[in-house]
Structure formats: structure tokens, C-alpha cells
Design an enzyme around this catalytic site. Sequence first.
Site, PDB file in Angstrom:
ATOM      1  N   GLU A   1      -6.028  20.482  26.687  1.00 18.41           N
ATOM      2  CA  GLU A   1      -5.844  19.138  27.380  1.00 18.41           C
ATOM      3  C   GLU A   1      -5.105  19.498  28.688  1.00 18.41           C
ATOM      4  O   GLU A   1      -5.023  20.768  29.058  1.00 18.41           O
ATOM      5  CB  GLU A   1      -4.843  18.135  26.686  1.00 18.41           C
ATOM      6  CG  GLU A   1      -3.623  18.880  26.116  1.00 18.41           C
ATOM      7  CD  GLU A   1      -2.891  18.153  24.941  1.00 18.41           C
ATOM      8  OE1 GLU A   1      -1.614  17.600  25.465  1.00 18.41           O
ATOM      9  OE2 GLU A   1      -3.348  17.954  23.850  1.00 18.41           O
TER      10      GLU A   1
ATOM     11  N   CYS B   1      -1.445  18.964  35.402  1.00 16.39           N
ATOM     12  CA  CYS B   1      -1.094  20.034  34.596  1.00 16.39           C
ATOM     13  C   CYS B   1      -1.938  20.612  33.805  1.00 16.39           C
ATOM     14  O   CYS B   1      -2.591  19.752  33.156  1.00 16.39           O
ATOM     15  CB  CYS B   1       0.175  19.226  33.780  1.00 16.39           C
ATOM     16  SG  CYS B   1       0.758  20.013  32.354  1.00 16.39           S
TER      17      CYS B   1
ATOM     18  N   CYS C   1      -1.598  28.595  21.472  1.00 18.71           N
ATOM     19  CA  CYS C   1      -0.172  29.326  21.958  1.00 18.71           C
ATOM     20  C   CYS C   1       0.216  29.929  20.660  1.00 18.71           C
ATOM     21  O   CYS C   1       0.092  29.453  19.677  1.00 18.71           O
ATOM     22  CB  CYS C   1       0.558  28.234  22.726  1.00 18.71           C
ATOM     23  SG  CYS C   1       1.823  29.253  23.244  1.00 18.71           S
TER      24      CYS C   1
ATOM     25  N   CYS D   1       7.446  28.090  19.799  1.00 21.09           N
ATOM     26  CA  CYS D   1       8.487  27.339  20.011  1.00 21.09           C
ATOM     27  C   CYS D   1       8.520  26.221  19.172  1.00 21.09           C
ATOM     28  O   CYS D   1       7.325  25.410  18.756  1.00 21.09           O
ATOM     29  CB  CYS D   1       8.519  26.819  21.368  1.00 21.09           C
ATOM     30  SG  CYS D   1       8.599  27.965  22.549  1.00 21.09           S
TER      31      CYS D   1
ATOM     32  N   CYS E   1       7.494  22.460  19.993  1.00 19.16           N
ATOM     33  CA  CYS E   1       6.343  22.362  20.755  1.00 19.16           C
ATOM     34  C   CYS E   1       4.867  22.034  19.855  1.00 19.16           C
ATOM     35  O   CYS E   1       4.791  22.879  19.004  1.00 19.16           O
ATOM     36  CB  CYS E   1       5.846  23.451  21.582  1.00 19.16           C
ATOM     37  SG  CYS E   1       4.368  23.297  22.555  1.00 19.16           S
TER      38      CYS E   1
ATOM     39  N   CYS F   1       2.627  17.885  25.830  1.00 20.62           N
ATOM     40  CA  CYS F   1       2.744  19.116  25.153  1.00 20.62           C
ATOM     41  C   CYS F   1       2.081  19.267  23.864  1.00 20.62           C
ATOM     42  O   CYS F   1       2.298  19.499  23.017  1.00 20.62           O
ATOM     43  CB  CYS F   1       4.293  19.346  24.822  1.00 20.62           C
ATOM     44  SG  CYS F   1       5.256  19.282  26.285  1.00 20.62           S
TER      45      CYS F   1
HETATM   46  N1  SAH Z   1       4.338  28.061  27.693  1.00 17.73           N
HETATM   47  C1  SAH Z   1       4.938  27.698  28.871  1.00 17.73           C
HETATM   48  C2  SAH Z   1       4.329  26.559  29.561  1.00 17.73           C
HETATM   49  C3  SAH Z   1       3.806  25.643  28.776  1.00 17.73           C
HETATM   50  S1  SAH Z   1       4.955  24.360  27.808  1.00 17.73           S
HETATM   51  C4  SAH Z   1       6.545  27.598  28.799  1.00 17.73           C
HETATM   52  O1  SAH Z   1       6.933  27.598  27.726  1.00 17.73           O
HETATM   53  O2  SAH Z   1       7.095  27.184  29.923  1.00 17.73           O
HETATM   54  C5  SAH Z   1       5.516  23.389  29.250  1.00 17.73           C
HETATM   55  C6  SAH Z   1       6.996  22.846  29.050  1.00 17.73           C
HETATM   56  O3  SAH Z   1       7.081  21.865  28.073  1.00 17.73           O
HETATM   57  C7  SAH Z   1       8.124  23.986  28.557  1.00 17.73           C
HETATM   58  O4  SAH Z   1       9.049  23.823  29.361  1.00 17.73           O
HETATM   59  C8  SAH Z   1       8.171  23.611  27.072  1.00 17.73           C
HETATM   60  O5  SAH Z   1       9.262  24.097  26.549  1.00 17.73           O
HETATM   61  C9  SAH Z   1       8.124  22.128  27.187  1.00 17.73           C
HETATM   62  N2  SAH Z   1       7.882  21.294  25.867  1.00 17.73           N
HETATM   63  C10 SAH Z   1       7.148  21.838  25.047  1.00 17.73           C
HETATM   64  N3  SAH Z   1       7.178  21.010  23.838  1.00 17.73           N
HETATM   65  C11 SAH Z   1       7.974  19.767  24.362  1.00 17.73           C
HETATM   66  C12 SAH Z   1       8.332  18.787  23.837  1.00 17.73           C
HETATM   67  N4  SAH Z   1       8.020  18.312  22.538  1.00 17.73           N
HETATM   68  N5  SAH Z   1       9.324  17.978  24.439  1.00 17.73           N
HETATM   69  C13 SAH Z   1       9.632  18.313  25.740  1.00 17.73           C
HETATM   70  N6  SAH Z   1       9.181  19.307  26.235  1.00 17.73           N
HETATM   71  C14 SAH Z   1       8.536  20.208  25.652  1.00 17.73           C
END
Ligand code: SAH
Length: 342
Positions: free
Chosen positions: A89, A102, A109, A113, A116, A330
Site C-alpha cells: 500500500e 508514503c 515486515c 512491532c 503495527c 500502517c
Molecule cells: N519500519 C519503519 C517504517 C514503517 S512504519 C519504522 O518502524 O519506522 C512507520 C511508522 O508508523 C513507524 O513509526 C511505526 O512505528 C508507526 N506505526 C505502526 N503502526 C502504527 C499504528 N497502529 N499507529 C500509529 N503508528 C504506527
Amino acid sequence: MDLRNLTIDEIKSYLETIGEKPFRAKQIFKWVHRSIENIDEMTDLSKDLREKLKNDVYICNMNIVGMEESKVDGTRKYLMAMKDGNIIECVFMRYKHGNSICISTQAGCRMGCTFCASTIGGKNRDLTSGEMIGQILKVQKDTGESISNIVLMGTGEPFDNYENVMKFLKLVNSKEGLNIGMRHITISTCGLVPEIRRLADENNQVTLAISLHSPNDELRRNIMPIAKKYSLDELLDACRYYINKTNRRITFEYSLIDGVNDHLENARELSALLKGLLCHVNLIPINLVKERDYKKSQKERVEAFKNMLESRGIEVTVRRELGSDIEAACGQLRRQYLKELD
Ligand code: SAH
């Protein structure tokens, strides 16, 4: 070979192998980074040459398989399929200072986390540089608007696909291509320490964003598995190295999860951690992920967290939420799509 994945020099070398003039390389490169989608659209090449090219090379286009547009702010979320059927996406956003995209760097991935959606099914594969460019070209074509800013914050961990991301930067920065300046590009990482140092040594002018989300190791390990590999001490050492080398300000992303990392004590700890660092904190009220039971922090708590950081001299902003009416965050749309296929 995907032409969109090649530098001018690489196209040159290829042309030499088929006995063609190297000066055509620039011409071909320019075409490939405009919105044409097949070799026959390169109208200033002879038909013979086009046929010859088609024997060895192609242009790998992204296919739009879904799109949602926010009624609130015009943000568009795209689901795109790649040649092998993998889905990613990307999001198109309008800001006062220009249009921003973006993009995704991996299909899925493997960072895990807990908040996410992109990581729920693991990683399928890395994207090529050409597929990263392809997202931008497809969105420009679909919107009829040009894009001036790029954030690598879609699905995937850019530093888990380091080489392709660096090549992407080179391609997108090329004056014969999209010609987007490094300062208009942000790479976001969950904190892969060796690659942060590597990026520092490249000394290009991209903006580095670090997904911090926690002011101490214990809490960070609970929500981000990468914290088990690298401590905050190691991470911040790498950040200091980056700042010294590049003189660039780092953005720390901090997604606020209700009752998990949004206590005032966390803000106090965070300000101590970042004190004196050339940085900026971006607070992001977490987006709800259906599969997880995290909730967004209350407005007042976000404000209080922000005020605490400010009062301690930390530069901070709360991210404006775009596309809140369209699962723009995300990996959620991809997730939903893949679930429907099951
Ligand atoms: N892997 C990289 C880039 C992709 S995620 C990273 O971790 O930075 C982009 C951003 O969105 C990251 O800061 C991630 O922690 C955040 N993110 C992921 N899921 C989220 C959610 N449910 N709500 C808010 N931010 C989120």
C-alpha cells in the site's frame, strides 16, 4: 530486467551488450521515470530498437487494485499489486507545502512491532528500487498531480532492505528522473543500529526518523522486538554518530498508546533521554489495529505529554491525522484485503 530498476550507467552497459549507442541510455532513463508504462511509448526510439529492447527488458508497473479517498482531506490510500501478485500500500497526501507520498519498501515486515498491522503476516519479500519508484509514478499518473515529498513509512523496514533503498534514493534523486531532492525524503526505521551508522557514512541529506515509542528499554522491549537486539543506549549512540556526521536533525516518532506509554512519567523520562540532542519529537496518537487491543491516547493526555516535553526544552509536534476516515494507517488496508482473500 526491469528498466525502472536500472541507473543510467547500467542501461548504458546493457545497450553496449546489444551493440546500441550508449547515449540512448539517458533517453530511455527519462522515459522510464515519466508516466509511460511500456516500451512502445518511447516514441523517439526507432521501432527496431524498441523491438530489440523488448527481447531483454521490460517496465515493471504497479497495478492499482484498490483505492480509498478521504472525504475529509483528500488523502488517498492505494492498494497496489506487483508483477508476482504481492500486495503493498501507499498513501498520497496533500500538504500546504506540496504533495507527499508514503511508500512501502517491503511486502510485509518481519520486525514484529506489537501495534503495527503491517507485520502481522510476516515478510513476503523485499521491494526492488524500481517497485518503489513505480509507486510514485503510478500515483502521479492516477492523481494527475506531481509529488514533491517522499516518506518511507509504508509497509516494511527500509533498513532491512538497505541496498535497494539506497539505490532508490539515487534513482529518485537523479535529475534525469523524478529529481526529488534528498531533503524532501524521509526514511523511517524502527532502529537498526548498524544501518543508522551506515546511512551516516553515506552523508546524503535525507531526513532520518526513528520509531522510538518508548523512553526505556523495558517498555520498548514489550512493544518492539528490535529493542531486544539493540538497547536504547546503542540506538542513541548511533543517533549521536549520525548527527555528528551529517549535522542533520533526527525526528523521533512516538506513537501514544493509551495506558501503555503515554504517562507523564514517560514524557519526563523521554525528555531526559533526548536532552541536548539535535532532534524533534513527533507524537502520533496510535491508530487502532483491529487485531490488537491498543487504544488511542485521550486528547488531554496527548496534550499533557506534549506540554511536559516542551517545558523541558524538547521540540515537539503532534502529527496531524490525515485520512482518519479511511484506514489510512500502517498496513491496515492491505491486511483487510489479504483477509478477504483467505
Ligand atoms: N519500519 C519503519 C517504517 C514503517 S512504519 C519504522 O518502524 O519506522 C512507520 C511508522 O508508523 C513507524 O513509526 C511505526 O512505528 C508507526 N506505526 C505502526 N503502526 C502504527 C499504528 N497502529 N499507529 C500509529 N503508528 C504506527
